[in-house]
Design an enzyme around this catalytic site. Structure first.
Site, PDB file in Angstrom:
ATOM      1  NE  ARG A   1      -3.272  -0.330   2.884  1.00 41.00           N
ATOM      2  CZ  ARG A   1      -3.244  -0.139   4.214  1.00 41.00           C
ATOM      3  NH1 ARG A   1      -3.194   1.050   4.728  1.00 41.00           N
ATOM      4  NH2 ARG A   1      -3.269  -1.186   5.021  1.00 41.00           N
TER       5      ARG A   1
ATOM      6  CE1 TYR B   1     -15.120  16.049 -13.420  1.00 39.77           C
ATOM      7  CE2 TYR B   1     -14.665  15.264 -11.202  1.00 39.77           C
ATOM      8  CZ  TYR B   1     -14.945  15.002 -12.531  1.00 39.77           C
ATOM      9  OH  TYR B   1     -15.041  13.714 -12.960  1.00 39.77           O
TER      10      TYR B   1
HETATM   11  C1  LIG Z   1     -11.928  14.178 -14.561  1.00 36.70           C
HETATM   12  C2  LIG Z   1     -11.655  15.198 -13.532  1.00 36.70           C
HETATM   13  C3  LIG Z   1     -11.540  14.854 -12.194  1.00 36.70           C
HETATM   14  C4  LIG Z   1     -11.788  13.451 -11.687  1.00 36.70           C
HETATM   15  O1  LIG Z   1     -10.902  12.503 -12.188  1.00 36.70           O
HETATM   16  P1  LIG Z   1     -11.307  10.959 -12.255  1.00 36.70           P
HETATM   17  O2  LIG Z   1     -10.012  10.275 -12.524  1.00 36.70           O
HETATM   18  O3  LIG Z   1     -12.319  10.833 -13.337  1.00 36.70           O
HETATM   19  O4  LIG Z   1     -11.883  10.598 -10.922  1.00 36.70           O
HETATM   20  C5  LIG Z   1     -11.246  15.851 -11.293  1.00 36.70           C
HETATM   21  N1  LIG Z   1     -11.079  17.114 -11.675  1.00 36.70           N
HETATM   22  C6  LIG Z   1     -11.184  17.493 -12.963  1.00 36.70           C
HETATM   23  C7  LIG Z   1     -10.985  18.921 -13.324  1.00 36.70           C
HETATM   24  C8  LIG Z   1     -11.483  16.547 -13.922  1.00 36.70           C
HETATM   25  O5  LIG Z   1     -11.615  16.931 -15.200  1.00 36.70           O
END
Ligand SMILES: *Cc1c(COP(=O)(O)O)cnc(C)c1O
Length: 389
Positions: free
Chosen positions: A55, A108
């Site tokens: 881990r 986001y």
């Molecule tokens: C896609 C995205 C995330 C999340 O990433 P994941 O790997 O899909 O969980 C976070 N922040 C932004 C700005 C993103 O575009």
């Protein structure tokens, strides 16, 4: 070393790669020791890229973590199964019941849901702030404010924040700043030079670059690294060696991919700006994009992701626009080699501290590595379908 050279060298010391060019995949849960003294030494060094338990990572992880620190500028990098986990992991590492969080209004969407659902349930209060607030953020700080979260440019709508102004105020109040730096990837912005404490990447996007692996990173400065590392470890966050290997591999071509994404996207954004149906382009490199001056000051370039707003358009017209595309596939995420399109009919529903100034639908494009002339032909036909509904 220049940026493109750094991308080739980062994290490829012989210590991790042996005699291979790429850091190999080292899979392990249990690490075994021959003597009590060796186990004790590993225990003491377990946070410092020393094999201890799966881990905590193997040489595959250590190579990528070292590369991320070289590229972004922090001292340590925690790995997560995806970008959303990096966001929750970084926030939970520094927030506890009774604390107050300042969250950018253009974050986001899953980040907003995390605050409104999970963090609220833990007794952590969130106030949303205008991405253009700059040093004015001082007025929103309370005695229990512990973290200011930034995302620049903002998801979907591309407002660019005055990162140094916000970080300066945060430092005066002993508040930790966390930046979702995914749009810039690790190379278009140097977050620690702007004063950020923790920089997050959805490595799922440009670092991986091929739309086939989920991975997240949070890189921290010296002050925040021990707490981020230990809290994330307690929460059980880790990533598979196979996925991390793909991320290390992605770094080597990140520079050339981004240059092509940028060039293609600018060509298409400029074409869209001439269309009579378009009310606005939201692309940080455009002079009328909110925060364009900060983009010019703090970023070394742009990528393939931007949005445009239509003057008007019904749901049926937007459907006709998007369905029937040959090259632009409809789907979430971005950062792979392929072009994508998504539509948002009600941007205002995704914000609470600011007013979205347009009434027409917003379309977000990720411009891939196809020939941009084919993409423009695809969009031209989409405008024809849009007009004939
Ligand atoms: C896609 C995205 C995330 C999340 O990433 P994941 O790997 O899909 O969980 C976070 N922040 C932004 C700005 C993103 O575009």
């Amino acid at each position: 070393m220049k940026r493109d050279t750094r991308l080739i060298h980062a994290g490829r010391s012989k210590k991790w790669t042996g005699s291979a060019v790429n850091p190999p995949v080292v899979r392990a849960s249990t690490i075994v020791f021959d003597t009590m003294a060796e186990l004790k030494a590993a225990t003491q060094q377990r946070g410092n890229r020393v094999p201890f338990y799966g881990r905590r990572g193997t040489a595959t992880h250590f190579a990528f973590q070292e590369a991320m620190c070289e590229l972004e500028g922090g001292v340590g990098c925690a790995l997560y199964p995806c970008g959303a986990a990096a966001i929750s992991g970084a926030l939970l590492a520094f927030l506890k019941q009774g604390d107050h969080l300042l969250m950018v209004d253009t974050a986001y969407e899953p980040t907003r849901s995390l605050c409104n659902k999970l963090l609220a349930g833990l007794g952590i209060e969130t106030t949303y702030y205008d991405p253009m607030i700059g040093a004015g953020i001082a007025a929103l700080i309370k005695s229990n404010t512990r973290v200011i979260f930034l995302e620049s440019p903002g998801s979907l709508t591309m407002e660019v924040q005055d990162i140094p102004a916000i970080c300066q105020v945060a430092k005066q109040h002993n508040i930790i700043t966390i930046l979702d730096n995914t749009w810039a990837s690790p190379i278009l912005c140097r977050p620690f030079e702007l004063g950020v404490d923790i920089s997050i990447q959805a490595a799922t996007k440009y670092i991986i670059g091929h739309s086939d692996v989920m991975l997240g990173t949070a890189t921290a400065n010296e002050q925040c690294w021990p707490q981020l590392r230990e809290q994330s470890y307690l929460l059980g966050y880790c990533a598979s060696a196979d996925d991390v290997y793909a991320a290390s591999r992605g770094l080597r071509t990140l520079g050339v991919r981004l240059k092509q994404h940028e060039q293609n996207a600018l060509m298409i954004a400029n074409w869209l700006a001439q269309r009579p149906e378009v009310a606005a382009i939201r692309h940080p490199a455009f002079a009328d994009n909110p925060g364009h001056a900060f983009f010019k000051r703090d970023f070394s370039g742009s990528n393939g992701l931007f949005s445009f707003v239509l003057k008007q358009g019904s749901a049926a017209q937007v459907q006709a626009f998007i369905e029937g595309m040959q090259h632009f596939k409809m789907g979430f995420s971005w950062g792979g080699y392929e072009s994508l399109i998504t539509a948002t009919l009600n941007v205002q529903a995704l914000r609470s501290a600011t007013t979205w100034p347009f009434s027409g639908p917003l379309l977000r494009l990720h411009i891939g590595l196809e020939d941009p002339e084919d993409l423009i032909a695809d969009l031209e036909l989409a405008f024809t379908r849009f007009a004939t509904v």
